[in-house]
Design a protein around this motif. Structure first.
Motif, PDB file in Angstrom:
ATOM      1  N   VAL A 131       0.658  -0.951  -0.161  1.00  0.00           N
ATOM      2  CA  VAL A 131       0.278   0.522   0.206  1.00  0.00           C
ATOM      3  C   VAL A 131       0.737   1.659  -0.270  1.00  0.00           C
ATOM      4  N   VAL A 132       0.777   2.136  -0.891  1.00  0.00           N
ATOM      5  CA  VAL A 132       1.532   3.513  -1.418  1.00  0.00           C
ATOM      6  C   VAL A 132       0.708   4.470  -1.059  1.00  0.00           C
ATOM      7  N   PRO A 133       0.190   5.134   0.503  1.00  0.00           N
ATOM      8  CA  PRO A 133      -0.293   6.863   0.477  1.00  0.00           C
ATOM      9  C   PRO A 133       0.711   7.784  -0.150  1.00  0.00           C
ATOM     10  N   CYS A 134      -0.127   8.232  -0.593  1.00  0.00           N
ATOM     11  CA  CYS A 134       0.867   9.503  -1.188  1.00  0.00           C
ATOM     12  C   CYS A 134       0.045  11.018  -1.135  1.00  0.00           C
ATOM     13  N   GLY A 135       0.703  11.249  -0.032  1.00  0.00           N
ATOM     14  CA  GLY A 135      -0.060  13.010   1.054  1.00  0.00           C
ATOM     15  C   GLY A 135       0.954  13.053   1.631  1.00  0.00           C
ATOM     16  N   GLY A 136       0.443  13.115   3.570  1.00  0.00           N
ATOM     17  CA  GLY A 136       1.024  13.142   4.313  1.00  0.00           C
ATOM     18  C   GLY A 136       0.885  12.446   5.177  1.00  0.00           C
ATOM     19  N   ASP A 137       1.307  12.950   6.947  1.00  0.00           N
ATOM     20  CA  ASP A 137       0.946  11.922   8.117  1.00  0.00           C
ATOM     21  C   ASP A 137      -0.338  11.338   7.945  1.00  0.00           C
ATOM     22  N   GLY A 138      -1.793  12.457   7.789  1.00  0.00           N
ATOM     23  CA  GLY A 138      -3.161  11.812   7.632  1.00  0.00           C
ATOM     24  C   GLY A 138      -3.341  10.931   6.365  1.00  0.00           C
ATOM     25  N   THR A 139      -2.371  11.140   5.278  1.00  0.00           N
ATOM     26  CA  THR A 139      -3.250  10.136   4.261  1.00  0.00           C
ATOM     27  C   THR A 139      -2.439   8.658   4.512  1.00  0.00           C
ATOM     28  N   PHE A 140      -1.396   9.089   5.351  1.00  0.00           N
ATOM     29  CA  PHE A 140      -0.774   7.177   6.150  1.00  0.00           C
ATOM     30  C   PHE A 140      -1.182   6.483   6.850  1.00  0.00           C
ATOM     31  N   LEU A 141      -2.409   7.625   8.152  1.00  0.00           N
ATOM     32  CA  LEU A 141      -2.681   6.797   8.946  1.00  0.00           C
ATOM     33  C   LEU A 141      -3.857   6.863   8.274  1.00  0.00           C
ATOM     34  N   LEU A 142      -4.980   7.111   7.438  1.00  0.00           N
ATOM     35  CA  LEU A 142      -6.002   6.501   6.798  1.00  0.00           C
ATOM     36  C   LEU A 142      -5.596   5.194   6.014  1.00  0.00           C
ATOM     37  N   ALA A 143      -4.335   5.089   5.659  1.00  0.00           N
ATOM     38  CA  ALA A 143      -3.727   3.702   3.956  1.00  0.00           C
ATOM     39  C   ALA A 143      -3.668   2.774   5.893  1.00  0.00           C
TER      40      ALA A 143
END
Length: 444
Positions: free
Chosen positions: A133-145
């Motif tokens: 899984v490769v979230p592209c954004g910031g920490d918020g997107t990482f936490l969602l993923a």
């Protein structure tokens, strides 16, 4: 030139000492040699045939979703009348989407299958399909993923899409955002170390007929408002009264339990949805006694989250420490160096102790704005913050939420119970660091 020569000599001496003590180097760089050159090399190379990119919801996308009944031109007019900087909003949106497309293009060029998902389309089927899984954004997107990935062996590796504007502590280093292909090559070749980040599992217990009402609300995507329009206020009150009557009628002595489908990488917050209202919670830390508390809510964090909200709640400010030092000196005759520099040093040492390792199997809890007066809390003795193996909470709130990583909220009202704990099998697999340059530490 002499400065450069001295620097080179210092480096040479340091390398000589490391060659004389390989045990020290292995402790500083654990398994670095075996991971790249030993028999375990295959196991550390990242399998990434199928990649799932999780995209960030930009502010423009949020507004577009919230006003899906108007045209693009009308939306622009609404936002400008509101005072929003529409041009910057649209520019940021386009830059974000261009970055995501760039990551997808690089992966396809390397021969990998790529799917893209947003908050609205991110689901278990896609998670089960992918290798990484490769979230592209910031920490918020990482936490969602991360919150939806329950497989402890499925890596989540994030790119900070705007390193010039945000830190992205959970994401890859800044150079990876500027050289996406180089970052993927480093990952593919195994030039990294794995990190296991502990996560919080939340188990809910309540009456059987209420269990189906414990459903998630996405706080970021939905145009969510706690207050109904004034024209419908009476209808809403009537509906709430009927719901409360049905709940009272359905109450029984039996209870049901379920584990929430989201794992918290940073923290779980429990409290009244309206922040000005006191949160009534009963707490049990590990196997201690139950304590009635009044507060502004409870924050339970992991080691990863100990640098975030937990830190902000509990950190000491330099000027507060300076005032305490002056009181000790002036009123208690304690000999102290009451300077701003010394106060800053004391504050930094205290604040450093608030943070702990991301792979720790302990939790840290903080009771926000803990109310104490006369005979409250009952019984006394509960620390306002501490470490624990498990935290149990019983709600006596009227409109409370249990919020995971500031993103997803579950109703948590009177009579509902929750157990917050860490299990090793729930850990998140992600990279600790990427070694950009290959070099031989111990030349033969």
């Amino acid at each position: 030139m002499s400065v450069l020569n001295n620097f080179s000599v210092s480096i040479a001496k340091g390398l000589r000492r490391l060659r004389q003590n390989k045990e020290l180097c292995e402790r500083l760089m654990p398994e670095s040699s075996t991971r790249r050159h030993g028999s375990k090399e295959g196991s550390t190379r990242l399998k990434m045939d199928k990649c799932l990119i999780v995209s960030k919801v930009t502010r423009y996308e949020y507004e577009r979703h919230s006003h899906d009944y108007v045209s693009d031109g009308e939306l622009e007019k609404i936002l400008r009348q509101r005072g929003s900087d529409f041009d910057t909003m649209l520019t940021n949106h386009r830059e974000q989407k261009a970055f995501e497309e760039g990551v997808a293009t690089r992966l396809r060029e390397m021969g990998h299958q790529v799917e893209m998902a947003s908050r609205l389309s991110y689901n278990d089927e896609l998670i089960n399909w992918c290798d990484v899984v490769v979230p592209c954004g910031g920490d918020g997107t990482f936490l969602l993923a991360a919150s939806r990935v329950r497989d402890a062996n499925k890596p989540v590796i994030g790119f900070n899409s705007a390193p010039h504007k945000s830190v992205g502590r959970l994401c890859l280093p800044t150079w990876c955002s500027n050289d996406v292909k180089g970052a993927f090559n480093a990952l593919k070749e195994g030039r990294f170390r794995w990190m296991r980040r502990s996560r919080i599992r939340t188990t809910i217990t309540c009456e059987p007929k209420l269990l189906d009402t414990i459903t998630p609300v996405d706080l970021h995507t939905l145009h969510y408002c706690r207050y109904p329009p004034m024209s419908n206020i009476h209808e809403t009150q009537d509906a709430q009264s009927k719901d409360q009557e049905q709940i009272k009628a359905s109450r029984s002595t039996t209870l049901s339990t379920k584990v929430l489908p989201f794992l918290a990488l940073n923290e779980v917050f429990i409290g009244e949805s309206v922040t000005s209202r006191v949160s009534l919670l009963r707490l049990q830390i590990d196997n201690g006694q139950w304590t009635h508390t009044k507060s502004s809510g409870l924050c339970v964090t992991t080691g990863t989250g100990s640098t975030s909200w937990h830190f902000s709640i509990n950190c000491l400010r330099t000027h507060s420490v300076l005032e305490l030092m002056k009181i000790l000196g002036e009123e208690f005759d304690v000999k102290l160096e009451s300077t701003i520099e010394k106060a800053r040093e004391v504050a930094e040492r205290y604040n450093q102790k608030l943070m702990f390792a991301p792979d720790s199997e302990q939790l840290a809890y903080s009771v926000r704005e803990y109310i104490t007066f006369e005979e409250w809390p009952a019984p006394r003795g509960l620390r306002v913050r501490d470490r624990a193996a498990a935290v149990r909470v019983r709600s006596h709130c009227t409109d409370a939420g249990l919020v995971i990583d500031g993103s997803v909220s579950f109703p948590f009202n009177d009579g509902t119970q929750a157990v917050l704990e860490i299990h090793p099998e729930d850990s998140l697999m992600t990279q600790q660091t990427i070694l950009f340059y290959e070099f031989q530490m111990f030349p033969s």
